[in-house]
Design an enzyme around this catalytic site. Structure first.
Site, PDB file in Angstrom:
ATOM      1  N   CYS A   1      34.369  -6.864  14.976  1.00  0.00           N
ATOM      2  CA  CYS A   1      33.930  -6.523  13.618  1.00  0.00           C
ATOM      3  C   CYS A   1      32.783  -7.440  13.195  1.00  0.00           C
ATOM      4  O   CYS A   1      31.723  -7.421  13.802  1.00  0.00           O
ATOM      5  CB  CYS A   1      35.112  -6.553  12.642  1.00  0.00           C
ATOM      6  SG  CYS A   1      34.756  -5.724  11.067  1.00  0.00           S
TER       7      CYS A   1
ATOM      8  N   HIS B   1      38.185  -2.614  14.910  1.00  0.00           N
ATOM      9  CA  HIS B   1      39.238  -3.597  15.159  1.00  0.00           C
ATOM     10  C   HIS B   1      40.183  -3.076  16.249  1.00  0.00           C
ATOM     11  O   HIS B   1      41.040  -2.239  15.964  1.00  0.00           O
ATOM     12  CB  HIS B   1      40.050  -3.843  13.889  1.00  0.00           C
ATOM     13  CG  HIS B   1      39.331  -4.635  12.848  1.00  0.00           C
ATOM     14  ND1 HIS B   1      39.382  -6.012  12.803  1.00  0.00           N
ATOM     15  CD2 HIS B   1      38.541  -4.248  11.821  1.00  0.00           C
ATOM     16  CE1 HIS B   1      38.661  -6.442  11.790  1.00  0.00           C
ATOM     17  NE2 HIS B   1      38.136  -5.393  11.175  1.00  0.00           N
TER      18      HIS B   1
ATOM     19  N   GLU C   1      42.663  -4.570  17.507  1.00  0.00           N
ATOM     20  CA  GLU C   1      44.028  -5.007  17.179  1.00  0.00           C
ATOM     21  C   GLU C   1      44.668  -4.135  16.105  1.00  0.00           C
ATOM     22  O   GLU C   1      45.879  -4.221  15.873  1.00  0.00           O
ATOM     23  CB  GLU C   1      44.028  -6.479  16.754  1.00  0.00           C
ATOM     24  CG  GLU C   1      43.549  -6.767  15.348  1.00  0.00           C
ATOM     25  CD  GLU C   1      42.036  -6.788  15.183  1.00  0.00           C
ATOM     26  OE1 GLU C   1      41.574  -7.187  14.094  1.00  0.00           O
ATOM     27  OE2 GLU C   1      41.299  -6.379  16.122  1.00  0.00           O
TER      28      GLU C   1
END
Length: 203
Positions: free
Chosen positions: A78, A185, A187
């Site tokens: 990001c 992202h 994650e």
């Protein structure tokens, strides 16, 4: 071991949890010695570019990151990806780390449809334009999670994947040498994101 750079921008819990779920050893650190000892480095980040760059400078780790980026895999996520570029025009003109050629600019300036919201937030399909070991477990067109108002431009040679948002092909993944970046992202991108992190852990 994967060293996650802690410079005071963003909650790192989701990233650490994702890596540990993959049985990858992860350590959050701001110690130069730990970055040098790590097998891989992740530079996360949320917020404004200028503020993040100032905080990163304050850690004294910028020279270490530049050195280590020549020796081992480094992944920016990001805002961490945006910091890899030469510069950003977010609320001024700010220098980046210069690890990936290109610049970061306002997404609003290039969108032709005023109905499209900025920040570009939510799930979008990711289309691979250049194959790479990072996509070892990833299928073209899978959905990933974005939250951003600025994006990378003038980086065609390093672009590995894009996501279409209106008329704009948002730069989703880049690579320059042993440096990778994801605007989304991983994650927070479910199973697809975990598979990208798994591949990074094997680079």
């Amino acid at each position: 071991m994967i060293a996650i750079v802690d410079y005071g921008v963003g909650n790192l819990f989701s990233l650490v949890s994702s890596l540990r779920a993959l049985e990858l050893e992860a350590r959050v650190t701001r110690e130069a010695a730990e970055l040098r000892a790590a097998d891989r480095i992740i530079l996360p980040g949320v917020g404004a570019f200028g503020d993040a760059r100032a905080k990163l400078d304050a850690t004294g780790l910028v020279p270490v990151l530049r050195e280590e980026a020549e020796r081992k895999p480094l992944l920016g996520i990001c805002l961490g990806m945006q910091l890899l570029f030469d510069r950003s025009s977010e609320y001024g003109d700010h220098p980046g780390l210069g690890l990936v050629p290109g610049e970061v600019t306002d997404l609003r300036a290039d969108l032709e449809d005023p109905a499209l919201k900025v920040p570009h937030m939510g799930w979008n399909s990711l289309h691979v334009v250049r194959d790479d070991p990072l996509f070892r477990y990833f299928r073209d067109g899978e959905y990933v999670y974005y939250v951003h108002s600025f994006y990378a431009r003038n980086c065609k040679e390093s672009t590995l994947a894009v996501s279409q948002y209106g008329n704009v092909a948002v730069t989703g993944v880049v690579r320059s040498g042993s440096v990778w970046g994801t605007q989304f992202h991983p994650e927070k991108s479910g199973d697809a994101g975990l598979r990208l992190l798994k591949a990074f852990g094997e680079l």
